[in-house]
Design a protein around this motif. Structure first.
Motif, PDB file in Angstrom:
ATOM      1  N   PRO A 293       0.868  -0.957   0.018  1.00  0.00           N
ATOM      2  CA  PRO A 293       0.004   0.042   0.101  1.00  0.00           C
ATOM      3  C   PRO A 293       0.986   1.233  -0.141  1.00  0.00           C
ATOM      4  CG  PRO A 293      -0.041  -0.865   2.292  1.00  0.00           C
ATOM      5  CD  PRO A 293       0.710  -1.886   1.325  1.00  0.00           C
ATOM      6  N   LEU A 294       0.260   2.424  -0.349  1.00  0.00           N
ATOM      7  CA  LEU A 294       0.919   3.615  -0.455  1.00  0.00           C
ATOM      8  C   LEU A 294       0.613   4.320   0.907  1.00  0.00           C
ATOM      9  CD1 LEU A 294       0.763   4.865  -3.966  1.00  0.00           C
ATOM     10  CD2 LEU A 294       2.733   4.034  -2.953  1.00  0.00           C
ATOM     11  N   PRO A 295       1.222   5.414   1.485  1.00  0.00           N
ATOM     12  CA  PRO A 295       0.832   6.333   2.535  1.00  0.00           C
ATOM     13  C   PRO A 295      -0.335   7.118   2.047  1.00  0.00           C
ATOM     14  CG  PRO A 295       2.881   6.704   1.985  1.00  0.00           C
ATOM     15  CD  PRO A 295       2.666   5.308   1.093  1.00  0.00           C
ATOM     16  N   CYS A 296      -0.752   7.728   2.842  1.00  0.00           N
ATOM     17  CA  CYS A 296      -1.721   8.726   2.711  1.00  0.00           C
ATOM     18  C   CYS A 296      -1.105  10.034   1.916  1.00  0.00           C
ATOM     19  CB  CYS A 296      -2.483   9.331   4.026  1.00  0.00           C
ATOM     20  SG  CYS A 296      -3.519  10.576   3.861  1.00  0.00           S
ATOM     21  N   GLU A 297       0.135  10.470   2.268  1.00  0.00           N
ATOM     22  CA  GLU A 297       0.547  11.533   1.657  1.00  0.00           C
ATOM     23  C   GLU A 297       1.014  11.290   0.429  1.00  0.00           C
ATOM     24  OE1 GLU A 297       1.080  11.388   6.039  1.00  0.00           O
ATOM     25  OE2 GLU A 297       1.704   9.881   4.562  1.00  0.00           O
ATOM     26  N   GLN A 298       1.246   9.915   0.000  1.00  0.00           N
ATOM     27  CA  GLN A 298       1.492   9.720  -1.301  1.00  0.00           C
ATOM     28  C   GLN A 298       0.362   9.587  -2.494  1.00  0.00           C
ATOM     29  OE1 GLN A 298       4.867   8.513  -2.677  1.00  0.00           O
ATOM     30  NE2 GLN A 298       4.093   9.505  -4.179  1.00  0.00           N
ATOM     31  N   TRP A 299      -0.729   9.025  -1.773  1.00  0.00           N
ATOM     32  CA  TRP A 299      -2.102   9.310  -2.367  1.00  0.00           C
ATOM     33  C   TRP A 299      -2.453  10.896  -2.474  1.00  0.00           C
ATOM     34  CZ3 TRP A 299      -4.269   5.749  -5.342  1.00  0.00           C
ATOM     35  CH2 TRP A 299      -4.050   4.591  -4.929  1.00  0.00           C
ATOM     36  N   GLN A 300      -2.168  11.763  -1.558  1.00  0.00           N
ATOM     37  CA  GLN A 300      -2.410  13.068  -1.759  1.00  0.00           C
ATOM     38  C   GLN A 300      -1.548  13.876  -2.765  1.00  0.00           C
ATOM     39  OE1 GLN A 300      -2.263  15.080   1.868  1.00  0.00           O
ATOM     40  NE2 GLN A 300      -3.600  13.800   3.039  1.00  0.00           N
ATOM     41  N   ALA A 301      -0.258  13.311  -2.878  1.00  0.00           N
ATOM     42  CA  ALA A 301       0.667  14.007  -3.975  1.00  0.00           C
ATOM     43  C   ALA A 301       0.156  13.561  -5.199  1.00  0.00           C
ATOM     44  CB  ALA A 301       1.922  13.217  -3.812  1.00  0.00           C
ATOM     45  N   ILE A 302      -0.569  12.561  -5.611  1.00  0.00           N
ATOM     46  CA  ILE A 302      -1.051  12.012  -6.825  1.00  0.00           C
ATOM     47  C   ILE A 302      -2.141  12.689  -7.215  1.00  0.00           C
ATOM     48  CG2 ILE A 302      -2.342  10.074  -8.043  1.00  0.00           C
ATOM     49  CD1 ILE A 302      -0.656   8.199  -6.210  1.00  0.00           C
ATOM     50  N   GLY A 303      -3.082  13.208  -6.044  1.00  0.00           N
ATOM     51  CA  GLY A 303      -4.398  13.975  -6.272  1.00  0.00           C
ATOM     52  C   GLY A 303      -3.752  15.418  -6.892  1.00  0.00           C
ATOM     53  N   GLU A 304      -2.583  15.932  -6.122  1.00  0.00           N
ATOM     54  CA  GLU A 304      -2.248  17.265  -6.267  1.00  0.00           C
ATOM     55  C   GLU A 304      -1.659  17.256  -7.768  1.00  0.00           C
ATOM     56  OE1 GLU A 304       0.659  17.743  -3.258  1.00  0.00           O
ATOM     57  OE2 GLU A 304      -0.766  18.099  -1.679  1.00  0.00           O
ATOM     58  N   THR A 305      -1.130  16.485  -8.090  1.00  0.00           N
ATOM     59  CA  THR A 305      -0.317  16.191  -9.606  1.00  0.00           C
ATOM     60  C   THR A 305      -1.346  16.345 -10.688  1.00  0.00           C
ATOM     61  OG1 THR A 305       1.470  14.976  -8.749  1.00  0.00           O
ATOM     62  CG2 THR A 305       1.005  14.887 -11.212  1.00  0.00           C
ATOM     63  N   ILE A 306      -2.702  15.538 -10.376  1.00  0.00           N
ATOM     64  CA  ILE A 306      -3.624  15.634 -11.428  1.00  0.00           C
ATOM     65  C   ILE A 306      -4.306  17.016 -11.649  1.00  0.00           C
ATOM     66  CG2 ILE A 306      -6.076  14.830 -11.870  1.00  0.00           C
ATOM     67  CD1 ILE A 306      -4.956  12.024 -10.612  1.00  0.00           C
ATOM     68  N   ALA A 307      -4.404  17.674 -10.252  1.00  0.00           N
ATOM     69  CA  ALA A 307      -5.089  18.943 -10.241  1.00  0.00           C
ATOM     70  C   ALA A 307      -4.188  19.937 -10.742  1.00  0.00           C
ATOM     71  CB  ALA A 307      -4.984  19.442  -8.784  1.00  0.00           C
ATOM     72  N   LEU A 308      -2.824  19.914 -10.758  1.00  0.00           N
ATOM     73  CA  LEU A 308      -1.956  20.648 -11.405  1.00  0.00           C
ATOM     74  C   LEU A 308      -2.170  20.786 -13.077  1.00  0.00           C
ATOM     75  CD1 LEU A 308       0.701  22.588 -10.814  1.00  0.00           C
ATOM     76  CD2 LEU A 308       2.088  20.509 -11.199  1.00  0.00           C
ATOM     77  N   PHE A 309      -2.259  19.633 -13.571  1.00  0.00           N
ATOM     78  CA  PHE A 309      -2.586  19.308 -15.169  1.00  0.00           C
ATOM     79  C   PHE A 309      -4.018  19.724 -15.374  1.00  0.00           C
ATOM     80  CE2 PHE A 309       0.614  16.083 -14.774  1.00  0.00           C
ATOM     81  CZ  PHE A 309       1.286  16.211 -15.924  1.00  0.00           C
ATOM     82  N   HIS A 310      -4.858  19.799 -14.739  1.00  0.00           N
ATOM     83  CA  HIS A 310      -6.408  20.396 -14.696  1.00  0.00           C
ATOM     84  C   HIS A 310      -6.181  21.916 -14.439  1.00  0.00           C
ATOM     85  CE1 HIS A 310      -8.738  16.410 -13.862  1.00  0.00           C
ATOM     86  NE2 HIS A 310      -7.951  16.490 -15.235  1.00  0.00           N
ATOM     87  N   GLN A 311      -5.539  22.629 -13.530  1.00  0.00           N
ATOM     88  CA  GLN A 311      -5.391  23.874 -13.737  1.00  0.00           C
ATOM     89  C   GLN A 311      -4.754  24.596 -14.863  1.00  0.00           C
ATOM     90  OE1 GLN A 311      -2.802  24.077 -10.102  1.00  0.00           O
ATOM     91  NE2 GLN A 311      -4.433  24.781  -8.695  1.00  0.00           N
ATOM     92  N   HIS A 312      -3.712  23.657 -15.367  1.00  0.00           N
ATOM     93  CA  HIS A 312      -3.396  24.189 -16.873  1.00  0.00           C
ATOM     94  C   HIS A 312      -4.187  23.623 -18.148  1.00  0.00           C
ATOM     95  CE1 HIS A 312       0.255  24.854 -14.645  1.00  0.00           C
ATOM     96  NE2 HIS A 312       0.565  25.598 -15.434  1.00  0.00           N
ATOM     97  N   LYS A 313      -5.492  23.230 -17.733  1.00  0.00           N
ATOM     98  CA  LYS A 313      -6.338  22.776 -18.756  1.00  0.00           C
ATOM     99  C   LYS A 313      -5.886  21.680 -19.446  1.00  0.00           C
ATOM    100  CE  LYS A 313      -8.341  27.304 -18.599  1.00  0.00           C
ATOM    101  NZ  LYS A 313      -7.286  28.040 -17.690  1.00  0.00           N
ATOM    102  N   VAL A 314      -5.034  20.746 -19.130  1.00  0.00           N
ATOM    103  CA  VAL A 314      -4.559  19.728 -19.878  1.00  0.00           C
ATOM    104  C   VAL A 314      -5.434  18.392 -19.716  1.00  0.00           C
ATOM    105  CG1 VAL A 314      -2.744  18.163 -20.190  1.00  0.00           C
ATOM    106  CG2 VAL A 314      -2.106  20.424 -19.559  1.00  0.00           C
ATOM    107  N   TYR A 315      -5.850  18.084 -20.673  1.00  0.00           N
ATOM    108  CA  TYR A 315      -6.876  17.015 -20.719  1.00  0.00           C
ATOM    109  C   TYR A 315      -6.203  15.439 -21.237  1.00  0.00           C
ATOM    110  CZ  TYR A 315     -10.484  13.603 -22.943  1.00  0.00           C
ATOM    111  OH  TYR A 315     -11.033  12.488 -23.144  1.00  0.00           O
TER     112      TYR A 315
END
Length: 239
Positions: free
Chosen positions: A141-163
């Motif tokens: 399993p991955l720690p909670c912090e790693q899952w949050q980092a994945i979510g932050e990374t996806i959000a970063l792409f969405h902020q730049h409107k990357v589909y």
């Protein structure tokens, strides 16, 4: 930055300016003869890892998916070089690099026309120490912090409107420093605005996690993990 385009009869080579690309770069047999096949991965089709340990690369041929892929396999209707999937993905990856987003880096692409159809390949830099998220989750399993980092990374792409047209668990890597990175931007694009497509991306990703969990004997994913991912996503979006 405009890509360098070299046409050789019915073949187009696309690369960064000043890069001396040849058709052999897109031939796994060439790399095998050079003793520079580093490995391969088997998903729907074979992807080759080529070059040397100092500068490893990923060689990917474009294949069709779904039912039509069983009939046509790797041929696409040709309607101009700039409409080809290889040209579009190559240029998108260079845009992502300029935006300093954590994505794979394009080296070169080729499009080969045969009558009304074309076939294509893409050569990319291998993500340093990159590991497939699905493979990781089958081991531990991955720690909670790693899952949050994945979510932050996806959000970063969405902020730049990357589909990302196929955001799934296999297209998320963790690099050698355990930082998330997205790969496979075939059919991706930079949208004019954010919208429902952002939620559609997340829904698709959740379906892929659940699919892997149902398919594999061991896959460390829970609803709490998804909640952590979404906390990271929402935190980055709000900030």
């Amino acid at each position: 930055m405009q890509p360098q385009i070299t046409q050789l009869k019915n073949r187009w080579l696309i690369s960064s300016p000043q890069l001396d690309v040849t058709p052999s770069w897109f031939d796994a047999v060439y790399w095998q003869e050079q003793g520079k096949i580093l490995g391969q991965s088997h998903g729907r089709n074979v992807t080759w890892f080529v070059g040397d340990e100092q500068a490893p690369m990923v060689l990917r041929h474009y294949y069709r998916g779904g039912l039509i892929g069983k009939l046509i396999n790797d041929a696409y209707l040709f309607s101009g070089l700039k409409s080809s999937r290889a040209y579009k993905e190559f240029t998108l990856l260079h845009q992502l690099e300029q935006l300093n987003l954590p994505a794979c880096r394009a080296i070169a692409a080729q499009v080969v026309r045969n009558g009304l159809v074309y076939r294509a390949d893409l050569l990319m830099k291998m993500v340093d120490g990159g590991r497939d998220l699905v493979a990781i989750l089958t081991e531990a399993p991955l720690p909670c912090e790693q899952w949050q980092a994945i979510g932050e990374t996806i959000a970063l792409f969405h902020q730049h409107k990357v589909y990302h047209a196929d955001l799934n668990a296999h297209n998320i890597l963790l690099d050698g420093n355990d930082k998330p990175c997205l790969i496979d931007f075939d059919r991706g694009e930079i949208k004019a605005t954010a919208g429902q497509w952002c939620q559609d991306n997340l829904d698709r990703l959740l379906r892929s996690f659940n699919k892997e969990k149902n398919k594999l004997d061991r896959f460390n994913f829970t609803s709490q993990n998804w909640d952590s991912l979404m906390r990271g996503y929402n935190r980055e979006i709000i900030n």
